[in-house]
Design a protein around this motif. Sequence first.
Motif, PDB file in Angstrom:
ATOM      1  N   MET A   1      37.422  52.387  43.805  1.00 23.55           N
ATOM      2  CA  MET A   1      36.075  52.905  43.064  1.00 23.55           C
ATOM      3  C   MET A   1      36.083  53.560  42.004  1.00 23.55           C
ATOM      4  SD  MET A   1      33.719  53.469  45.415  1.00 23.55           S
ATOM      5  CE  MET A   1      34.425  51.871  46.132  1.00 23.55           C
ATOM      6  N   ASP A   2      37.763  54.520  41.768  1.00 17.34           N
ATOM      7  CA  ASP A   2      38.138  54.789  39.814  1.00 17.34           C
ATOM      8  C   ASP A   2      38.061  53.846  39.373  1.00 17.34           C
ATOM      9  OD1 ASP A   2      37.568  56.845  41.856  1.00 17.34           O
ATOM     10  OD2 ASP A   2      39.819  57.852  41.481  1.00 17.34           O
ATOM     11  N   ASP A   3      38.927  52.650  39.903  1.00 20.12           N
ATOM     12  CA  ASP A   3      39.882  52.014  38.395  1.00 20.12           C
ATOM     13  C   ASP A   3      39.073  50.662  38.278  1.00 20.12           C
ATOM     14  OD1 ASP A   3      41.316  53.874  37.898  1.00 20.12           O
ATOM     15  OD2 ASP A   3      43.129  53.212  39.777  1.00 20.12           O
ATOM     16  N   GLY A   4      38.493  50.218  39.992  1.00 17.86           N
ATOM     17  CA  GLY A   4      38.059  48.468  40.077  1.00 17.86           C
ATOM     18  C   GLY A   4      36.827  48.726  39.512  1.00 17.86           C
ATOM     19  N   PHE A   5      35.838  49.229  39.893  1.00 15.10           N
ATOM     20  CA  PHE A   5      34.168  49.675  39.871  1.00 15.10           C
ATOM     21  C   PHE A   5      33.671  49.703  37.404  1.00 15.10           C
ATOM     22  CE2 PHE A   5      33.655  48.617  44.025  1.00 15.10           C
ATOM     23  CZ  PHE A   5      32.924  47.939  43.849  1.00 15.10           C
ATOM     24  N   ILE A   6      34.564  49.096  37.148  1.00 17.38           N
ATOM     25  CA  ILE A   6      34.797  48.726  35.351  1.00 17.38           C
ATOM     26  C   ILE A   6      33.694  48.577  34.785  1.00 17.38           C
ATOM     27  CG2 ILE A   6      35.899  49.615  33.445  1.00 17.38           C
ATOM     28  CD1 ILE A   6      36.279  51.579  35.671  1.00 17.38           C
ATOM     29  N   ILE A   7      32.776  48.759  34.398  1.00 20.62           N
ATOM     30  CA  ILE A   7      32.052  47.682  33.531  1.00 20.62           C
ATOM     31  C   ILE A   7      32.957  46.882  32.464  1.00 20.62           C
ATOM     32  CG2 ILE A   7      30.210  47.781  31.677  1.00 20.62           C
ATOM     33  CD1 ILE A   7      28.412  50.274  33.204  1.00 20.62           C
ATOM     34  N   ALA A   8      33.446  45.813  32.431  1.00 19.58           N
ATOM     35  CA  ALA A   8      34.650  45.405  31.504  1.00 19.58           C
ATOM     36  C   ALA A   8      34.052  45.653  29.927  1.00 19.58           C
ATOM     37  CB  ALA A   8      34.656  43.897  31.210  1.00 19.58           C
ATOM     38  N   SER A   9      32.639  45.071  29.158  1.00 17.79           N
ATOM     39  CA  SER A   9      32.367  45.630  27.677  1.00 17.79           C
ATOM     40  C   SER A   9      32.874  46.589  27.806  1.00 17.79           C
ATOM     41  CB  SER A   9      30.714  45.407  27.376  1.00 17.79           C
ATOM     42  OG  SER A   9      30.373  45.629  27.972  1.00 17.79           O
TER      43      SER A   9
END
Length: 451
Positions: free
Chosen positions: A204-212
């Motif tokens: 939740m905290d570190d995986g679902f990141i908007i790459a841009s």
Amino acid sequence: MSAVIKVKVDYRSATNVKTMRLPALLTERGILISLLQYQSEMRKSQSWHQMLILAVRLLLNFVDQSCIPFTSPTTLLKAFRHALDNGTIDEDLDDNTKLFWSPRSPNHAQNLINLLTGYTNWLTRQPGHSGVVMNPIREATTLEERLNWCAYHHRQDAKLLNHLTKDSATNANAFVREVSRQQRSSVIVDEVKRFPERHFHTLMDDGFIIASRRRLGTRERTDYKSQAMTILMEYGGVRKSELFHLYLDDIDIDYERMEGVVTIHHPYEGKTRDGTYSDRREYLLKKFRMKPRCDYSKSHSLHAGWKAPAINTEKYFEIQFFPPSKAQEFLLAFRNYLLYQRVEPKGFGHPYAFTNSVGNPETIKNFQRLHRAAIERIGLKRGKYSGTTEHGHRHSYGYRLAAAGFGAVEIQKAMHHKSPDSCQVYIQTTNSELRSKMRDVESLPVKMSKI
């Protein structure tokens, strides 16, 4: 050799005023019309249509290339089932039929037989069916005659490969034992891998990141949409495909507890909130010029399956979060998604809760890509047997209920299964639990020689 080719056609039957996009079979004499008519009368999933086409195509190709005498339906159908189970390639890697089929799993072979049974049974009930003419509008093609021939020989029976001859009862029973469902080894329902719970908060905290946006602040870079969708699977037991049938107004708020209240409605039989339309099919068509997502072909980006879960008389079910406090976490993620990231639909618009970067309904393919990227971002490898696919979250939900002491009927209701047997996989002892118990027994002050 006459090729039987799978195509897509727009079809309108005499009993249906709407044109339907259906998979079809093109033979050397044209489209197999009866197969289209049968499909148009059956309200089935896209997967069912595809499997039916495969089953009929395999039978027609086998009949055309196997050189089995047509005077023997028993021999033909027995050989067809044998070819499904064992393939057509011999020990010398040769194949007299030139089909070069590999063996199919017993379940797959039986599913194909069941689909053929339904189709050929339907043929025998059509007006004017004589065992020769299948389509009363025009002369039957060669392949159509062969299908009718198969249907004729099991007109009085519900199973395609059973009781095909009029011999004595002894011979008939012997034939049934030879050709019907094969005796198989007993299969223990093995444990299904669930998402590793110790990694969920990291996901939740570190995986679902908007790459841009990874260099920006938390609000800008966090992928709240994927968080909300994953919470629904992990703590609500929602199937992946069900996420894409959710309307925006299917998600409500319990202001007393500040929790999300989520209902999932049947894609086309479900009702709309304002009650103006008879069902969701009419609502989508008249207001948005769309079809229910389960009606699109599997190759269409908007397609989303529907597993026919248990629903109430109002054609919906309510998601039960467990632990219940997770309803608040979902509401927070969904609120942030609405406030900071949701792109509103354009044009005719659409009612769906989750949108992509241009405001169109989110697709299964894109969500799978986002989920895979999040899994790999935290150092895990995506795989069914690691529990790190999207479906692994639903299994986590089932195991969590079982570990908390919920019974089979309660788990059935929470997971919207039609049968309590479906949840047995969640309540049985896992391999690791069994090994742990064995070690505990071994450590007891008992002489192992007496056990």
